[in-house]
Design an enzyme around this catalytic site. Structure first.
Site, PDB file in Angstrom:
ATOM      1  N   LYS A   1     -18.311  64.578 -10.121  1.00  0.00           N
ATOM      2  CA  LYS A   1     -19.425  65.343  -9.277  1.00  0.00           C
ATOM      3  C   LYS A   1     -18.399  66.700  -8.742  1.00  0.00           C
ATOM      4  CE  LYS A   1     -23.641  64.670  -7.812  1.00  0.00           C
ATOM      5  NZ  LYS A   1     -24.405  63.563  -8.650  1.00  0.00           N
TER       6      LYS A   1
HETATM    7  N1  GLU Z   1     -27.027  64.904 -11.008  1.00  0.00           N
HETATM    8  C1  GLU Z   1     -27.541  63.768 -11.844  1.00  0.00           C
HETATM    9  C2  GLU Z   1     -27.236  62.392 -11.364  1.00  0.00           C
HETATM   10  O1  GLU Z   1     -26.766  62.363  -9.936  1.00  0.00           O
HETATM   11  C3  GLU Z   1     -27.156  63.910 -13.325  1.00  0.00           C
HETATM   12  C4  GLU Z   1     -25.821  63.762 -13.733  1.00  0.00           C
HETATM   13  C5  GLU Z   1     -25.924  63.999 -15.076  1.00  0.00           C
HETATM   14  O2  GLU Z   1     -26.480  64.128 -15.938  1.00  0.00           O
HETATM   15  O3  GLU Z   1     -24.454  63.904 -15.681  1.00  0.00           O
HETATM   16  O4  GLU Z   1     -27.384  61.535 -11.653  1.00  0.00           O
END
Ligand code: GLU
Length: 423
Positions: free
Chosen positions: A113
């Site tokens: 993240k």
């Molecule tokens: N931010 C989104 C999540 O929390 C998508 C993450 C992604 O597609 O890599 O799942």
């Protein structure tokens, strides 16, 4: 509790909560304590400062993070969040949850993240672009198609992904489609990615209705958050005949027990920047929305909106977690006692990363799929994960969250054991 935590939407330290959850999973599923110890740490945490020029000529400096939790099953994957309350521990928790989410969906990814402490709404488009490009440069050695692949999250969108893609590609000297997902269609995005998270939530709700011998068009739904996930979920559920009784955004919410005209709400938000003031609705607060009478409450905004103080007042019979971490562990226990079913984040909002995986695959192969194909493959993956989670819940007589985390952690633990501890 630090001051930063006390003034934000975070009531508790999310990383500590995530680690406590992991320990609990270890006990319930009998996972080796050595493995739990390894998995309770993040592999890498990078903190950067991001100086950028504001439109008035002054220089702003933001703090940014990129955290990799685990790469045992493949390159790490996860979104980038732009929000004033972002903390290092929040990003670490979100990275850990991405590891579980990817493993539950059986994707060949680990978890990561990113976050920048900023209010994107206070920046001009040009400032946002300069800041994003500098942040990308600062983390350029961390990301890459075989290494770590960012995507949108709260406060970021396909425009931001296009700048990340371009900055990375300019530095490499050629277009690198696989470095980021959630890109615009014109630069290698995937059909269906925009609404994929909400579509995954819909498939979970449909699967649950099937288990209960009910139909989605019998449900009343309250949705918190009207960003990518909340607005698309409202639209999809409305199209399926469900009655959306309340929606909200950061400025407040609107309620109509007879049902909200969702297309009108989308239009109102586009015109005014908020759902507040939508004709034919009563104003409510985001706190009131949590406690409304309805069949399904879908928190699609930030973490910890259902907590120890309000969990006993939730009237929905199902909570569908469109956001990451919207229900605290203390609230989980209260909801379970009260027989309220929680469709956990790693299952209910995984549609986004599943179609991110499809986008990554399409980018690597430079071969793009039809939207029907994307949606059909998404449905297969989410439906299979739902069924596996449901069966694990029955077998272990536990919550859906524990079942989902249990399956996921076992998969990551198995990959870790099979690879062996280096050196
Ligand atoms: N931010 C989104 C999540 O929390 C998508 C993450 C992604 O597609 O890599 O799942």
């Amino acid at each position: 509790m630090s001051e930063a935590v006390a003034t934000s939407h975070l009531r508790e330290n999310p990383y500590e909560l995530a680690r406590t959850q992991l320990e609990h999973v270890g006990e319930v599923f009998g996972i080796e304590p050595n493995l739990i110890r390894v998995l309770s740490h993040c592999k890498k945490v990078v903190e950067v400062s991001i100086p950028f020029q504001r439109d008035d000529g002054t220089v702003g400096v933001f703090t940014g993070f990129r955290v990799t939790h685990n790469v045992a099953r493949g390159p790490s994957k996860g979104g980038i969040r732009y929000h004033p309350d972002v903390t290092r521990d929040e990003v670490k928790a979100l990275a850990m949850w991405m590891t579980w989410k990817c493993a539950l969906m059986a994707l060949p990814f680990g978890g990561a993240k990113g976050g920048v402490v900023c209010d994107p709404k206070s920046l001009s488009e040009k400032e946002l672009e300069r800041m994003t490009r500098r942040y990308t440069s600062e983390i350029i050695n961390e990301i890459g198609p075989e290494r770590d692949i960012p995507a949108p999250d709260v406060g970021t969108d396909s425009r931001v992904m296009a700048w990340i893609f371009d900055t990375y590609s300019m530095n490499k000297g050629h277009s690198v489609l696989g470095v980021v997902t959630g890109k615009p269609l014109s630069v290698g995005g995937s059909l269906g990615r925009e609404e994929a998270t909400a579509r995954g939530s819909l498939y979970c709700i449909q699967a649950l209705a099937g288990k209960r011998g009910q139909r989605v068009d019998e449900y009343t739904v309250a949705i918190q958050g009207f960003g990518n996930v909340g607005s698309n979920l409202a639209r999809l559920l409305h199209a399926e005949g469900a009655k959306v009784v309340a929606v909200s955004d950061s400025r407040g919410g609107v309620y109509n027990p007879h049902g909200i005209d969702v297309p009108a709400a989308v239009e109102h938000k586009r015109e005014t920047g908020s759902v507040v003031g939508l004709a034919g609705t009563d104003a409510i607060t985001n706190e009131e929305l949590v406690e409304l009478p309805c069949d399904i409450f879908a928190p699609c905004a930030l973490e910890q909106v259902v907590h120890a103080e309000n969990a006993d007042r939730v009237q929905a019979s199902v909570i569908c977690e469109g956001a990451n971490g919207p229900v605290t562990p203390a609230a989980d226990a209260i909801l379970e006692d009260r027989g309220i079913l929680v469709l956990p984040d790693v299952l209910a909002n995984a549609g986004g990363v599943v179609v991110s995986y499809f986008e990554w695959v399409q980018g690597l192969q430079e071969y793009f799929w039809q939207e029907d194909e994307v949606n059909a493959k998404l449905r297969d993956i989410v439906a299979r994960a739902f069924e596996e989670t449901w069966q694990t819940r029955e077998r272990y007589q536990t919550s859906l969250r524990m079942a989902a985390y249990g399956l996921a952690v076992q998969r990551v633990a198995e990959a870790t054991t099979t690879r062996g501890l280096y050196p």
